[in-house]
Design a protein around this motif. Sequence first.
Motif, PDB file in Angstrom:
ATOM      1  N   ASN A  66       6.731  15.237   8.309  1.00 56.66           N
ATOM      2  CA  ASN A  66       6.032  14.219   7.527  1.00 56.66           C
ATOM      3  C   ASN A  66       5.701  14.775   6.142  1.00 56.66           C
ATOM      4  O   ASN A  66       4.994  15.780   6.012  1.00 56.66           O
ATOM      5  CB  ASN A  66       4.725  13.805   8.219  1.00 56.66           C
ATOM      6  N   PHE A  67       6.217  14.111   5.118  1.00 57.09           N
ATOM      7  CA  PHE A  67       5.855  14.396   3.727  1.00 57.09           C
ATOM      8  C   PHE A  67       4.758  13.406   3.376  1.00 57.09           C
ATOM      9  O   PHE A  67       4.977  12.198   3.420  1.00 57.09           O
ATOM     10  CB  PHE A  67       7.084  14.211   2.842  1.00 57.09           C
ATOM     11  N   GLN A  68       3.520  13.908   3.028  1.00 59.16           N
ATOM     12  CA  GLN A  68       2.351  13.042   2.976  1.00 59.16           C
ATOM     13  C   GLN A  68       1.543  13.219   1.687  1.00 59.16           C
ATOM     14  O   GLN A  68       0.416  13.730   1.722  1.00 59.16           O
ATOM     15  CB  GLN A  68       1.435  13.331   4.173  1.00 59.16           C
ATOM     16  N   PRO A  69       2.066  12.830   0.541  1.00 64.12           N
ATOM     17  CA  PRO A  69       1.290  12.995  -0.698  1.00 64.12           C
ATOM     18  C   PRO A  69       0.047  12.111  -0.738  1.00 64.12           C
ATOM     19  O   PRO A  69       0.077  10.947  -0.323  1.00 64.12           O
ATOM     20  CB  PRO A  69       2.286  12.587  -1.786  1.00 64.12           C
ATOM     21  N   VAL A  70      -1.050  12.689  -1.210  1.00 64.17           N
ATOM     22  CA  VAL A  70      -2.325  11.982  -1.383  1.00 64.17           C
ATOM     23  C   VAL A  70      -2.696  12.071  -2.869  1.00 64.17           C
ATOM     24  O   VAL A  70      -2.846  13.161  -3.409  1.00 64.17           O
ATOM     25  CB  VAL A  70      -3.443  12.604  -0.533  1.00 64.17           C
ATOM     26  N   ILE A  71      -2.836  10.886  -3.507  1.00 60.66           N
ATOM     27  CA  ILE A  71      -3.073  10.851  -4.954  1.00 60.66           C
ATOM     28  C   ILE A  71      -4.271   9.956  -5.248  1.00 60.66           C
ATOM     29  O   ILE A  71      -4.204   8.740  -5.041  1.00 60.66           O
ATOM     30  CB  ILE A  71      -1.833  10.332  -5.713  1.00 60.66           C
ATOM     31  N   PRO A  72      -5.385  10.532  -5.724  1.00 62.88           N
ATOM     32  CA  PRO A  72      -6.534   9.707  -6.117  1.00 62.88           C
ATOM     33  C   PRO A  72      -6.404   9.233  -7.559  1.00 62.88           C
ATOM     34  O   PRO A  72      -5.915   9.959  -8.426  1.00 62.88           O
ATOM     35  CB  PRO A  72      -7.715  10.673  -5.962  1.00 62.88           C
ATOM     36  N   SER A  81     -11.380  13.360  -4.017  1.00 62.50           N
ATOM     37  CA  SER A  81     -10.741  13.224  -5.324  1.00 62.50           C
ATOM     38  C   SER A  81      -9.922  14.485  -5.609  1.00 62.50           C
ATOM     39  O   SER A  81     -10.243  15.295  -6.476  1.00 62.50           O
ATOM     40  CB  SER A  81     -11.798  13.004  -6.412  1.00 62.50           C
ATOM     41  N   LEU A  82      -8.839  14.635  -4.857  1.00 63.95           N
ATOM     42  CA  LEU A  82      -8.023  15.846  -4.904  1.00 63.95           C
ATOM     43  C   LEU A  82      -6.578  15.477  -4.592  1.00 63.95           C
ATOM     44  O   LEU A  82      -6.293  14.878  -3.542  1.00 63.95           O
ATOM     45  CB  LEU A  82      -8.541  16.857  -3.873  1.00 63.95           C
ATOM     46  N   ILE A  83      -5.668  15.825  -5.487  1.00 59.49           N
ATOM     47  CA  ILE A  83      -4.243  15.619  -5.223  1.00 59.49           C
ATOM     48  C   ILE A  83      -3.776  16.681  -4.235  1.00 59.49           C
ATOM     49  O   ILE A  83      -3.976  17.880  -4.454  1.00 59.49           O
ATOM     50  CB  ILE A  83      -3.413  15.691  -6.520  1.00 59.49           C
ATOM     51  N   SER A  84      -3.165  16.240  -3.137  1.00 62.38           N
ATOM     52  CA  SER A  84      -2.633  17.181  -2.159  1.00 62.38           C
ATOM     53  C   SER A  84      -1.278  16.671  -1.678  1.00 62.38           C
ATOM     54  O   SER A  84      -1.025  15.467  -1.628  1.00 62.38           O
ATOM     55  CB  SER A  84      -3.594  17.358  -0.981  1.00 62.38           C
ATOM     56  N   ASN A 102     -12.866   5.185  -6.848  1.00 62.75           N
ATOM     57  CA  ASN A 102     -11.508   5.730  -6.828  1.00 62.75           C
ATOM     58  C   ASN A 102     -10.613   4.846  -5.970  1.00 62.75           C
ATOM     59  O   ASN A 102     -11.085   4.163  -5.049  1.00 62.75           O
ATOM     60  CB  ASN A 102     -11.493   7.135  -6.215  1.00 62.75           C
ATOM     61  N   MET A 103      -9.329   4.869  -6.270  1.00 63.73           N
ATOM     62  CA  MET A 103      -8.319   4.345  -5.364  1.00 63.73           C
ATOM     63  C   MET A 103      -7.477   5.530  -4.913  1.00 63.73           C
ATOM     64  O   MET A 103      -6.957   6.283  -5.750  1.00 63.73           O
ATOM     65  CB  MET A 103      -7.424   3.307  -6.034  1.00 63.73           C
ATOM     66  N   ILE A 104      -7.385   5.742  -3.618  1.00 67.93           N
ATOM     67  CA  ILE A 104      -6.645   6.879  -3.074  1.00 67.93           C
ATOM     68  C   ILE A 104      -5.387   6.365  -2.403  1.00 67.93           C
ATOM     69  O   ILE A 104      -5.435   5.565  -1.466  1.00 67.93           O
ATOM     70  CB  ILE A 104      -7.500   7.695  -2.073  1.00 67.93           C
TER      71      ILE A 104
END
Length: 257
Positions: A55-61, A29-32, A69-71
């Motif tokens: 590669n631009f790889q945003p991760v948004i929970p 559960s961490l925006i990166s 959670n939905m990630i």
Amino acid sequence: MLLAAQLAHGQDNGGAQDLAKQLSNPVASLISVPFQFNYDQNIGPQRDGDKYLLNFQPVIPVSISADWNMISRTIVPVESQHEIYPGAGSQTGLGDITQSLFFSPKAPTAGGWIWGVGPAFLLPSATDRLLGSGKWGAGPTFVVLRQDGPWTYGVLANHIWSVGGQSNRQAVSSTFVQPFFSYNTADAWTFTLQTESTYNWKQTQWSVPINMVAAKLVKFGKQPVQFFLGARYWDHATDAGAHGWGVRLGATLLFPK
């Protein structure tokens, strides 16, 4: 990375270590926001091509209930390649985007396992024919992992079938398997060994790059950033793929709650 390590001296290593450990978990559960650069060489049947890939790889929970959670994990590739087969010339632009959604319990299982499952989508966003498949795709994805002290180990996988797109392009049926193993130190270093193996069911061929990466998490003021650098070796590749050694490096911006 040496400069980053010096800047980190005297900071809260306990908090940095916890953030680094969360980064080892694909469904934390961490925006990166990682920016991952790869260089590969010896591409094509004559081994005279090379490729630069960012590669631009945003991760948004997103919290969807008290327990789940939905990630969202997005991979946006920007590529520059040269002579990937004789006479191919050079291409630079956007590749096909991969979008994954993992539905994951907020708490680990009673046995300590963390998992997530959901859909994955392939978007034909390539700006050049040689940078993408020309197909829309969809399929299932999942991740399962365990974190024991400083150790993290698990596997992430998906399978994508084409569901539309350019009729004159080959259909897509591709399995991606990413086993990973990492170790986090008390001063927020992370050492990772993993593969990003792909099996093309239409061509019945494996591509297996092995990645060995060292990463260091530091803070610039209140902004945590993880820098990483490593080598990759193509243990198995298609005739048209990369061979031998490559390089991986980059940085990940973190936005903890």
